[in-house]
Design a protein around this motif. Structure first.
Motif, PDB file in Angstrom:
ATOM      1  N   PHE A   1       0.975  -1.287  -0.051  1.00 22.68           N
ATOM      2  CA  PHE A   1      -0.097   0.244  -0.030  1.00 22.68           C
ATOM      3  C   PHE A   1       1.009   1.253   0.044  1.00 22.68           C
ATOM      4  CE2 PHE A   1      -1.688  -3.137   2.966  1.00 22.68           C
ATOM      5  CZ  PHE A   1      -2.834  -3.639   2.327  1.00 22.68           C
ATOM      6  N   ASP A   2       0.306   2.381  -0.367  1.00 23.56           N
ATOM      7  CA  ASP A   2       1.010   3.601  -0.392  1.00 23.56           C
ATOM      8  C   ASP A   2      -0.126   4.608  -0.416  1.00 23.56           C
ATOM      9  OD1 ASP A   2       2.995   5.418  -0.025  1.00 23.56           O
ATOM     10  OD2 ASP A   2       3.821   5.132  -1.930  1.00 23.56           O
ATOM     11  N   VAL A   3       0.172   5.983   0.054  1.00 22.26           N
ATOM     12  CA  VAL A   3      -0.769   7.127   0.027  1.00 22.26           C
ATOM     13  C   VAL A   3       0.074   8.267  -0.700  1.00 22.26           C
ATOM     14  CG1 VAL A   3      -2.156   6.315   1.826  1.00 22.26           C
ATOM     15  CG2 VAL A   3      -0.081   7.832   2.287  1.00 22.26           C
ATOM     16  N   ASP A   4      -0.867   9.022  -1.206  1.00 22.09           N
ATOM     17  CA  ASP A   4      -0.238  10.216  -2.036  1.00 22.09           C
ATOM     18  C   ASP A   4      -0.703  11.591  -1.072  1.00 22.09           C
ATOM     19  OD1 ASP A   4       1.025  11.522  -3.915  1.00 22.09           O
ATOM     20  OD2 ASP A   4      -0.655  11.630  -5.244  1.00 22.09           O
ATOM     21  N   GLY A   5      -0.155  12.662  -1.344  1.00 22.68           N
ATOM     22  CA  GLY A   5      -0.619  13.916  -0.576  1.00 22.68           C
ATOM     23  C   GLY A   5       0.024  14.293   0.631  1.00 22.68           C
ATOM     24  N   ILE A   6       0.954  13.426   0.887  1.00 25.17           N
ATOM     25  CA  ILE A   6       1.690  13.665   2.131  1.00 25.17           C
ATOM     26  C   ILE A   6       3.063  14.628   1.529  1.00 25.17           C
ATOM     27  CG2 ILE A   6       3.547  12.779   3.725  1.00 25.17           C
ATOM     28  CD1 ILE A   6       1.911  10.070   3.542  1.00 25.17           C
ATOM     29  N   PRO A   7       3.133  15.690   2.127  1.00 21.53           N
ATOM     30  CA  PRO A   7       4.081  16.725   1.883  1.00 21.53           C
ATOM     31  C   PRO A   7       5.646  16.114   1.742  1.00 21.53           C
ATOM     32  CG  PRO A   7       2.690  17.673   3.375  1.00 21.53           C
ATOM     33  CD  PRO A   7       2.438  16.256   3.339  1.00 21.53           C
ATOM     34  N   THR A   8       6.234  16.460   0.484  1.00 23.13           N
ATOM     35  CA  THR A   8       7.693  15.845   0.375  1.00 23.13           C
ATOM     36  C   THR A   8       8.546  15.996   1.601  1.00 23.13           C
ATOM     37  OG1 THR A   8       7.569  16.520  -2.109  1.00 23.13           O
ATOM     38  CG2 THR A   8       9.594  15.766  -1.109  1.00 23.13           C
ATOM     39  N   LEU A   9       8.560  17.106   2.421  1.00 20.76           N
ATOM     40  CA  LEU A   9       9.264  17.047   3.436  1.00 20.76           C
ATOM     41  C   LEU A   9       9.043  16.021   4.722  1.00 20.76           C
ATOM     42  CD1 LEU A   9      11.367  18.595   5.231  1.00 20.76           C
ATOM     43  CD2 LEU A   9       9.767  20.059   5.958  1.00 20.76           C
ATOM     44  N   VAL A  10       7.713  15.741   4.754  1.00 19.91           N
ATOM     45  CA  VAL A  10       7.226  14.824   5.595  1.00 19.91           C
ATOM     46  C   VAL A  10       7.539  13.206   5.259  1.00 19.91           C
ATOM     47  CG1 VAL A  10       5.164  13.822   6.667  1.00 19.91           C
ATOM     48  CG2 VAL A  10       5.307  16.149   6.537  1.00 19.91           C
ATOM     49  N   ARG A  11       7.400  13.091   3.932  1.00 22.32           N
ATOM     50  CA  ARG A  11       7.558  11.920   3.303  1.00 22.32           C
ATOM     51  C   ARG A  11       9.056  11.306   3.455  1.00 22.32           C
ATOM     52  NH1 ARG A  11       5.232   7.659   0.922  1.00 22.32           N
ATOM     53  NH2 ARG A  11       3.478   8.671   0.578  1.00 22.32           N
ATOM     54  N   LYS A  12       9.764  12.377   2.915  1.00 20.43           N
ATOM     55  CA  LYS A  12      11.362  12.006   2.686  1.00 20.43           C
ATOM     56  C   LYS A  12      12.102  12.161   3.985  1.00 20.43           C
ATOM     57  CE  LYS A  12      11.193  11.485  -1.701  1.00 20.43           C
ATOM     58  NZ  LYS A  12      11.601  10.465  -2.600  1.00 20.43           N
ATOM     59  N   LEU A  13      11.616  12.916   4.820  1.00 22.22           N
ATOM     60  CA  LEU A  13      12.544  13.380   6.063  1.00 22.22           C
ATOM     61  C   LEU A  13      11.928  13.045   7.389  1.00 22.22           C
ATOM     62  CD1 LEU A  13      15.205  14.663   7.071  1.00 22.22           C
ATOM     63  CD2 LEU A  13      13.944  16.754   7.329  1.00 22.22           C
ATOM     64  N   LEU A  14      10.556  13.553   7.516  1.00 19.62           N
ATOM     65  CA  LEU A  14      10.260  13.243   9.079  1.00 19.62           C
ATOM     66  C   LEU A  14       9.676  11.749   9.233  1.00 19.62           C
ATOM     67  CD1 LEU A  14       8.147  16.543   9.505  1.00 19.62           C
ATOM     68  CD2 LEU A  14      10.219  15.872  10.605  1.00 19.62           C
ATOM     69  N   MET A  15       9.002  11.056   8.209  1.00 25.06           N
ATOM     70  CA  MET A  15       8.579   9.864   8.201  1.00 25.06           C
ATOM     71  C   MET A  15       9.929   8.852   8.454  1.00 25.06           C
ATOM     72  SD  MET A  15       4.974   9.394   6.124  1.00 25.06           S
ATOM     73  CE  MET A  15       4.346   8.239   6.940  1.00 25.06           C
ATOM     74  N   PRO A  16      10.821   8.877   7.692  1.00 23.62           N
ATOM     75  CA  PRO A  16      11.873   7.841   8.165  1.00 23.62           C
ATOM     76  C   PRO A  16      12.534   8.089   9.381  1.00 23.62           C
ATOM     77  CG  PRO A  16      12.061   8.732   5.595  1.00 23.62           C
ATOM     78  CD  PRO A  16      10.763   9.649   6.347  1.00 23.62           C
ATOM     79  N   LEU A  17      12.628   9.544   9.668  1.00 22.18           N
ATOM     80  CA  LEU A  17      13.373   9.769  10.982  1.00 22.18           C
ATOM     81  C   LEU A  17      12.297   9.269  12.034  1.00 22.18           C
ATOM     82  CD1 LEU A  17      15.488  11.247  12.430  1.00 22.18           C
ATOM     83  CD2 LEU A  17      14.222  13.256  12.191  1.00 22.18           C
ATOM     84  N   GLN A  18      11.164   9.428  12.003  1.00 24.66           N
ATOM     85  CA  GLN A  18      10.189   9.002  13.140  1.00 24.66           C
ATOM     86  C   GLN A  18      10.383   7.392  13.114  1.00 24.66           C
ATOM     87  OE1 GLN A  18       8.054  10.829  15.150  1.00 24.66           O
ATOM     88  NE2 GLN A  18       8.311   8.821  16.129  1.00 24.66           N
ATOM     89  N   TYR A  19      10.433   6.714  11.961  1.00 23.14           N
ATOM     90  CA  TYR A  19      10.486   5.565  11.927  1.00 23.14           C
ATOM     91  C   TYR A  19      11.556   4.852  12.679  1.00 23.14           C
ATOM     92  CZ  TYR A  19      10.533   0.705  10.199  1.00 23.14           C
ATOM     93  OH  TYR A  19      10.550  -0.612  10.211  1.00 23.14           O
TER      94      TYR A  19
END
Length: 182
Positions: free
Chosen positions: A144-162
């Motif tokens: 699965f994947d979702v669209d509409g997540i801002p690039t900064l959140v998807r590329k930086l915040l989500m991997p960092l949070q993970y």
């Protein structure tokens, strides 16, 4: 893992019932029924492995394939989204949208959506909980994947949070999560 029917709801009034799972020659088919409040519905998303089909029982449904104009359909209409096609649907009307349909093969979609609804309820400002979504979208990225997540959140915040979640044990609650399908 679940007994049927299994119903989930989020704080925005979206309700999804997983009615039953049946075996077919093509895999397990999950029968669903949903109720969507006016103006609500899932954001643009994709199921890499599943086909999804919905038939409108009451109300109107608006659908959109990524990059195409949206369309509105009424009672009796069926819309099918094939695997790998980015799509979204929502309720454009003033009454509750009520549909029945299926997802095939079932794979992990029931568990995944149950946890997405929990993340939505745990989130704030109309956004799901970032920690939970970081786990879910990382673990099940082959499904699965979702669209509409801002690039900064998807590329930086989500991997960092993970990574932070892994280090701090925040994902211990998911110890019994089903393995992703590759």
């Amino acid at each position: 893992m679940f007994s049927y029917p299994h119903t989930i709801e989020n704080k925005f009034g979206e309700k999804l019932s997983f009615i039953s799972v049946s075996n077919t020659p093509s895999g397990k088919i999950l029968e669903v029924e949903n109720w969507v409040q006016p103006g609500s519905g899932p954001i643009m998303h994709v199921h890499w492995r599943q086909d999804e089909s919905l038939t409108v029982l009451e109300g109107k449904i608006a659908t959109q394939i990524k990059g195409q104009p949206s369309i509105e359909l009424g009672v009796g209409a069926t819309v099918t989204f094939t695997k790998g096609v980015w799509h979204r649907f929502w309720n454009p009307g003033k009454e509750i949208l009520h549909c029945k349909g299926y997802i095939m093969p079932a794979d992990n979609i029931e568990w995944f959506l149950t946890e997405v609804y929990r993340a939505i309820d745990a989130g704030s400002h109309h956004r799901p909980d970032l920690k939970a979504m970081a786990f879910l979208l990382n673990r099940y990225k082959s499904e699965f994947d979702v669209d509409g997540i801002p690039t900064l959140v998807r590329k930086l915040l989500m991997p960092l949070q993970y990574q932070i979640g892994k280090l701090t044990g925040a994902y211990a609650k998911y110890k019994d999560a089903p393995s992703p399908i590759f």
